[in-house]
Scaffold this active site. Structure first.
Site, PDB file in Angstrom:
ATOM      1  CB  CYS A  47      12.782  18.744 -42.953  1.00 15.10           C
ATOM      2  SG  CYS A  47      12.469  17.934 -41.392  1.00 15.10           S
ATOM      3  CG  ASP A  52      18.634  27.445 -43.905  1.00 17.51           C
ATOM      4  OD1 ASP A  52      19.500  27.271 -43.022  1.00 17.51           O
ATOM      5  OD2 ASP A  52      17.741  26.619 -44.145  1.00 17.51           O
ATOM      6  CG  HIS A  74      15.071  22.195 -43.436  1.00 19.64           C
ATOM      7  ND1 HIS A  74      14.117  22.643 -42.547  1.00 19.64           N
ATOM      8  CD2 HIS A  74      15.582  21.066 -42.902  1.00 19.64           C
ATOM      9  CE1 HIS A  74      14.053  21.807 -41.524  1.00 19.64           C
ATOM     10  NE2 HIS A  74      14.928  20.838 -41.709  1.00 19.64           N
ATOM     11  CE  LYS A  77      20.656  21.731 -38.458  1.00 16.68           C
ATOM     12  NZ  LYS A  77      20.063  20.401 -38.458  1.00 16.68           N
ATOM     13  CD  GLN A 122      22.761  20.737 -42.601  1.00 23.26           C
ATOM     14  OE1 GLN A 122      23.900  20.339 -42.360  1.00 23.26           O
ATOM     15  NE2 GLN A 122      21.705  20.267 -41.959  1.00 23.26           N
TER      16      GLN A 122
HETATM   17  N1  7TS Z   1      17.744  24.594 -42.649  1.00 15.90           N
HETATM   18  C1  7TS Z   1      18.506  23.551 -43.022  1.00 15.90           C
HETATM   19  C2  7TS Z   1      19.254  23.590 -44.307  1.00 15.90           C
HETATM   20  C3  7TS Z   1      18.566  22.438 -42.173  1.00 15.90           C
HETATM   21  O1  7TS Z   1      19.318  21.401 -42.536  1.00 15.90           O
HETATM   22  C4  7TS Z   1      17.847  22.435 -40.954  1.00 15.90           C
HETATM   23  C5  7TS Z   1      17.817  21.236 -40.051  1.00 15.90           C
HETATM   24  C6  7TS Z   1      17.105  23.557 -40.627  1.00 15.90           C
HETATM   25  C7  7TS Z   1      17.076  24.622 -41.507  1.00 15.90           C
HETATM   26  C8  7TS Z   1      16.325  23.658 -39.351  1.00 15.90           C
HETATM   27  O2  7TS Z   1      17.188  23.731 -38.273  1.00 15.90           O
HETATM   28  P1  7TS Z   1      16.614  23.661 -36.774  1.00 15.90           P
HETATM   29  O3  7TS Z   1      17.826  23.614 -35.926  1.00 15.90           O
HETATM   30  O4  7TS Z   1      15.796  24.875 -36.563  1.00 15.90           O
HETATM   31  O5  7TS Z   1      15.786  22.416 -36.715  1.00 15.90           O
HETATM   32  N2  7TS Z   1      18.146  20.046 -40.694  1.00 15.90           N
HETATM   33  C9  7TS Z   1      18.023  18.807 -40.181  1.00 15.90           C
HETATM   34  C10 7TS Z   1      18.427  17.692 -40.903  1.00 15.90           C
HETATM   35  O6  7TS Z   1      18.917  17.724 -42.024  1.00 15.90           O
HETATM   36  N3  7TS Z   1      18.197  16.607 -40.162  1.00 15.90           N
HETATM   37  O7  7TS Z   1      17.633  16.979 -39.000  1.00 15.90           O
HETATM   38  C11 7TS Z   1      17.531  18.367 -39.007  1.00 15.90           C
END
Ligand code: 7TS
Length: 406
Positions: A363, A199, A122, A225, A202
């Site tokens: 992303c 990370d 990401h 999430k 997910q």
């Molecule tokens: N890393 C991964 C693998 C992610 O899927 C996401 C967000 C992030 C980092 C960032 O997380 P945040 O909470 O700081 O934004 N992924 C997604 C997605 O797949 N669709 O919307 C956000």
């Protein structure tokens, strides 16, 4: 144990709302999952009974707010089996957690030092390292993928050297669903003396996480999430490393003392939590962990796995269906295209039928480049999703497919 999904759904009032006059089918859980009533109640309770700044008031409301936030920290530590609550730093989310790692440990890196990431990251695990490379000349190395969307571990082994300072990879891909063998990868990184950062954005919602078993040095995830509130996330860091790292941001509550010319830092985790934290978000996250623990993460994972397999089977029968991500170990994320139809058009039509999916590059633009596509349509599952919802998705795709420019 098989879960009572109807009873679980009843804890999520949002799931009974309609969109465009149709029942909501929410399949965008990889972007953000919904929050059960107990999380909403925890937020309301904090606002109505104990909204006061934490760690700095000597009055009852402040003590209660502090206790509630710290209970969230203990719950977060339990969720990922961190050895101690001191190793749990509250951040705004995974993005801020990864920026914290790059900004702090990056200060010790110099031109020519190498950071290894993977081809399926990401942007939040790419851009902070890119910024660092612009600042101090570190070199970013990328682990390539095999055709099925798993990482090429032989190539990873070849990338590692005595110049490698850090390996930072996603536990599960938000596009392909691939679950990476982070325990094995951590051991390989440690062998060359590099740190290993996961990370977990997910994986934390869909798998039992044990940072001690993985033996990682950092692990990041987002509450929103994992059935929790927005605006709060976690960076786990190994105590000995956190104690050595410089602070991330400066401000209130991250100091020991401040006198002109003489400033010392607070102990971990507070050294990394400058300013007023999202103490209500942190407190309400405890309710999300409570929800997960009540159901059992293994049961949640089994339900989602079953649903994803059912969905793949049903969708595979649709003419022209193209899937992205065929690794043997995957979480409940299905990325697809219908022939050459644009992902945006597909998502738009599905939305009009009440089905929420995500479309676009998710992303992960370097991953899109590697796949030679612009984007995908992504359906992603949570514990409250049902086979009937998968059937609705499949029926909707069959209905819109002839309307799309394929
Ligand atoms: N890393 C991964 C693998 C992610 O899927 C996401 C967000 C992030 C980092 C960032 O997380 P945040 O909470 O700081 O934004 N992924 C997604 C997605 O797949 N669709 O919307 C956000």
């Amino acid at each position: 144990m098989s879960l009572d999904i109807a009873a679980i759904r009843s804890q999520f009032p949002i799931l009974s709302r309609e969109v465009y006059g149709r029942p909501l089918v929410y399949l965008d859980n990889a972007a953000s999952s919904q929050a059960p009533q107990r999380v909403v109640d925890a937020i309301a309770k904090a606002y109505t009974t104990a909204k006061a700044n934490v760690h700095r008031g000597n009055h009852l409301l402040s003590h209660q707010a502090t206790d509630a936030m710290e209970a969230g920290r203990v719950a977060a530590a339990r969720l990922i089996n961190a050895p101690s609550r001191d190793e749990i730093i509250f951040t705004r989310g995974t993005t801020e957690a990864l920026n914290l790692v790059a900004a702090t440990m990056g200060q010790g890196l110099k031109a020519g030092d190498e950071v290894v990431v993977s081809a399926m990251e990401h942007h939040s695990n790419i851009v902070p390292w890119h910024l660092l490379s612009q600042r101090n000349g570190i070199v970013i190395k990328v682990i390539p993928m095999l055709p099925d969307g798993s990482l090429d571990l032989d190539a990873y082994a070849r990338l590692l050297s005595d110049r490698t300072r850090m390996v930072s990879v996603c536990h599960a891909s938000n596009v392909l669903g691939t679950i990476n063998p982070v325990k094995q990868m951590a051991a390989m990184a440690h062998k060359v003396g590099a740190l290993f950062c996961v990370d977990g954005a997910q994986s934390t919602p869909h798998a039992c996480i044990d940072v001690q078993d993985i033996d990682c040095d950092f692990f990041a995830f987002s509450s929103h999430k994992v059935y929790g509130p927005t605006g709060i996330g976690v960076l786990y860091g190994r105590r000995a490393i956190l104690e050595q790292l410089p602070p991330y941001q400066g401000g209130g509550e991250m100091i020991g003392h401040v006198h002109w010319g003489d400033i010392t830092w607070a102990d971990i985790p507070y050294k990394f939590e400058a300013g007023t934290p999202d103490y209500i978000g942190a407190a309400a996250f405890a309710a999300a962990v409570d929800f997960v623990e009540e159901l059992g993460m293994a049961n949640i994972a089994a339900h989602e796995q079953q649903l994803a397999e059912y969905a793949r089977g049903q969708m595979a029968a649709i003419p022209g269906m193209r899937f992205f991500g065929n690794a043997p170990e995957r979480c409940g994320v299905i990325s697809f295209l219908i022939g050459n139809a644009h992902h945006y058009d597909t998502g738009l039509l599905l939305d009009k039928m009440g089905i929420a999916v995500r479309t676009g590059h998710h992303c992960a633009q370097p991953l899109m480049d590697a796949l030679a596509i612009e984007g995908t349509v992504r359906a992603s599952f949570a514990v409250y999703n049902t086979e009937a919802e998968v059937d609705a998705l499949v029926a909707a795709i069959r209905r819109i497919a002839p309307l799309l420019d394929r």
